[in-house]
Design an enzyme around this catalytic site. Structure first.
Site, PDB file in Angstrom:
ATOM      1  N   LEU A   1       0.822  -1.222   0.000  1.00 14.75           N
ATOM      2  CA  LEU A   1       0.000   0.000   0.000  1.00 14.75           C
ATOM      3  C   LEU A   1       0.853   1.268   0.000  1.00 14.75           C
ATOM      4  CD1 LEU A   1      -2.954  -1.025   2.354  1.00 14.75           C
ATOM      5  CD2 LEU A   1      -2.722  -1.295  -0.121  1.00 14.75           C
TER       6      LEU A   1
ATOM      7  N   ASP B   1       9.120  -8.870   3.079  1.00 15.62           N
ATOM      8  CA  ASP B   1       8.875  -9.043   1.648  1.00 15.62           C
ATOM      9  C   ASP B   1       9.550  -7.972   0.792  1.00 15.62           C
ATOM     10  OD1 ASP B   1       7.428 -10.460  -0.546  1.00 15.62           O
ATOM     11  OD2 ASP B   1       6.783  -8.411  -0.883  1.00 15.62           O
TER      12      ASP B   1
ATOM     13  N   HIS C   1       9.653 -14.346   1.534  1.00 21.81           N
ATOM     14  CA  HIS C   1       9.916 -14.120   0.106  1.00 21.81           C
ATOM     15  C   HIS C   1      11.097 -15.030  -0.250  1.00 21.81           C
ATOM     16  CE1 HIS C   1      10.860 -10.975  -3.214  1.00 21.81           C
ATOM     17  NE2 HIS C   1      11.795 -11.907  -3.305  1.00 21.81           N
TER      18      HIS C   1
ATOM     19  N   HIS D   1       4.366 -15.828  -2.978  1.00 19.33           N
ATOM     20  CA  HIS D   1       4.443 -15.828  -4.450  1.00 19.33           C
ATOM     21  C   HIS D   1       5.323 -16.910  -5.085  1.00 19.33           C
ATOM     22  CE1 HIS D   1       7.963 -13.453  -3.380  1.00 19.33           C
ATOM     23  NE2 HIS D   1       7.280 -12.333  -3.210  1.00 19.33           N
TER      24      HIS D   1
ATOM     25  N   ASN E   1       9.004  -9.289  -9.509  1.00 23.41           N
ATOM     26  CA  ASN E   1       9.847 -10.220  -8.768  1.00 23.41           C
ATOM     27  C   ASN E   1       8.986 -11.012  -7.776  1.00 23.41           C
ATOM     28  OD1 ASN E   1      12.077 -11.488  -7.704  1.00 23.41           O
ATOM     29  ND2 ASN E   1      12.612  -9.786  -6.347  1.00 23.41           N
TER      30      ASN E   1
ATOM     31  N   ASP F   1       0.082  -9.778  -4.462  1.00 20.03           N
ATOM     32  CA  ASP F   1       1.367  -9.059  -4.543  1.00 20.03           C
ATOM     33  C   ASP F   1       1.171  -7.747  -5.310  1.00 20.03           C
ATOM     34  OD1 ASP F   1       3.965  -8.330  -4.183  1.00 20.03           O
ATOM     35  OD2 ASP F   1       4.836  -9.916  -5.412  1.00 20.03           O
TER      36      ASP F   1
HETATM   37  O1  DOR Z   1       7.719  -7.224  -7.857  1.00 11.23           O
HETATM   38  C1  DOR Z   1       7.794  -7.012  -6.657  1.00 11.23           C
HETATM   39  N1  DOR Z   1       7.456  -5.828  -6.114  1.00 11.23           N
HETATM   40  N2  DOR Z   1       8.263  -7.990  -5.839  1.00 11.23           N
HETATM   41  C2  DOR Z   1       8.522  -7.774  -4.548  1.00 11.23           C
HETATM   42  O2  DOR Z   1       8.942  -8.690  -3.892  1.00 11.23           O
HETATM   43  C3  DOR Z   1       8.326  -6.441  -3.940  1.00 11.23           C
HETATM   44  C4  DOR Z   1       7.341  -5.657  -4.698  1.00 11.23           C
HETATM   45  C5  DOR Z   1       7.359  -4.202  -4.355  1.00 11.23           C
HETATM   46  O3  DOR Z   1       7.361  -3.843  -3.181  1.00 11.23           O
HETATM   47  O4  DOR Z   1       7.337  -3.380  -5.301  1.00 11.23           O
END
Ligand code: DOR
Length: 399
Positions: free
Chosen positions: A27, A116, A143, A196, A257, A284
């Site tokens: 958020l 995470d 993660h 994920h 990711n 995610d």
């Molecule tokens: O793609 C991702 N974005 N993977 C993550 O583990 C963190 C997340 C982010 O906070 O933007």
């Protein structure tokens, strides 16, 4: 009111379900309010059917103190949209060096712990985290990624990355981390939830661990259940589609990711979902302001804005025969509730029009994060109403 809404919707051929619970959402507040706020994110969540969302602590500052947990709860309540449950950091400042006060954080209302975005690389520290989380009666949402293997990678390592000349992240980076995490969950008896999962090998490791009696749980995301690494090269065909539309390669909205994997990995994620290896579908949702995405592929931030497009992707997978709607709903409701050790909120409801076609655009998305490769692509199925605690908080007037 709930009963009437449900009956009326079903009479009109709409689908209804208990409110969806998202174990994994970013958020961005405090610290990155240009990408999302608690108010915009919790409204976007409702528009996607999620009446309860768990907020990841990779904010600035990271949510690593009881005061910050309390503040997040208060701001979530003030937004009066989706219910916001705070996840606290495992380590202070998410620095991977020193444990946060997990027992105090749980007492303040943290429903789980996670660093995470970063794995806890130090295995001894992760062992301690599982032990304290056990004492706190909360799960660790990890993660799983070996950073020494994934370093420098911007997409899945395979034939597509070789063709594009982009550095890849091998499946082994995820699978070796999953293997370590499972071994430490077994050692400590701590409640491990794997975030994920994206590779066939990772799903198989969890299947094997569960068969051996380990109390582990795992999630997959809607994008890892529908999109492939070919999307980085410009394909816009869902994993079960042949051919289909193409756009220019290297669109940074495909950078995420863990990375989008192969069609065989997508298939394995569905198989894991269907046989109960995977407990939950979590978004995610990772909104990013354009300044972090409108740059070269290698420089762009990782993450996809997911809340509002999750349900049509999942409906498409069901229509293709890769899974059942019943199981999808279970993984969006009872599954995540079990991971958190909570009851399903009784007075939440979601109504979905499974047939309506619509096209997400930057203006139609409620999230401040417009970073989805689905912008401009026609989707079928949309959430038309969401009720939280008996109150209709989202309603979409369809033309
Ligand atoms: O793609 C991702 N974005 N993977 C993550 O583990 C963190 C997340 C982010 O906070 O933007």
């Amino acid at each position: 009111m709930l009963g009437d809404l449900k009956r009326d919707a079903e009479k009109r051929g709409l689908l209804t379900a208990p409110g969806f619970i998202d174990l994994h959402a970013h958020l961005r507040e405090p610290g990155f309010e240009e990408s999302e706020t608690i108010a915009t994110g919790s409204r976007a969540a409702l528009a996607g059917g999620f009446t309860t969302i768990c907020a990841m602590p990779n904010t600035e500052p990271a949510i690593d103190s009881p005061g910050l947990v309390a503040e997040l709860i208060a701001r979530g309540e003030a937004a009066r949209a989706a219910r916001v449950l705070p996840i606290a950091a495992i380590t202070r400042g998410r620095n991977g060096k020193e444990l946060a006060d997990l027992v105090e954080l749980a007492a303040a209302g943290a429903v789980a712990f996670s660093d995470d975005g970063s794995p806890v690389a130090d295995a001894r520290l992760f062992r301690n985290a599982l032990e304290y989380a056990r004492a706190a009666g909360r799960p660790i949402l990890e993660h799983p990624q070996d950073l020494t293997l994934s370093a420098g990678g911007v997409m899945h390592e395979g034939v597509v990355s070789a063709r594009l000349g982009l550095p890849g992240m091998p499946a082994a980076a995820e699978e070796s981390a999953v293997a370590r995490d499972l071994a430490l969950a077994k050692l400590t008896g701590g409640r491990l939830h794997l975030s994920h999962l994206s590779t066939a090998g990772a799903v198989e490791l969890v299947r094997h661990a569960k068969a051996g009696g380990l109390a582990v749980s795992a999630e997959v995301t809607p994008h890892h259940l529908a999109l492939t690494d070919e999307w980085v090269a410009g394909s816009r065909a869902l994993a079960w589609e042949d051919g289909g539309p193409r756009v220019a390669p290297f669109h940074t909205a495909t950078k995420v990711n863990p990375p989008l994997r192969t069609a065989a990995d997508v298939r394995a994620c569905w198989a894991g979902l269907m046989d109960g290896t995977i407990d939950a579908i979590a978004t995610d949702h990772a909104p990013h302001a354009s300044i972090r995405k409108d740059v070269e592929y290698q420089e762009a931030a990782f993450g996809i804005s997911v809340f509002e497009t999750a349900i049509p992707l999942l409906l498409a997978g069901v229509a293709a025969g890769w899974g059942t709607w019943e199981r999808v709903v279970g993984a969006l409701t009872a599954g995540p509730a079990r991971v958190l050790g909570i009851e399903l909120p009784k007075n939440d409801l979601v109504v979905i029009d499974p047939k309506v076609a619509w096209t997400p655009t930057a203006t139609s998305l409620r999230s401040l994060g417009k970073n989805t490769p689905l912008l401009g692509r026609s989707l079928t199925g949309r959430v038309v109403a969401a009720v939280v605690d008996g109150e209709l908080r989202h309603e979409l007037a369809l033309a």
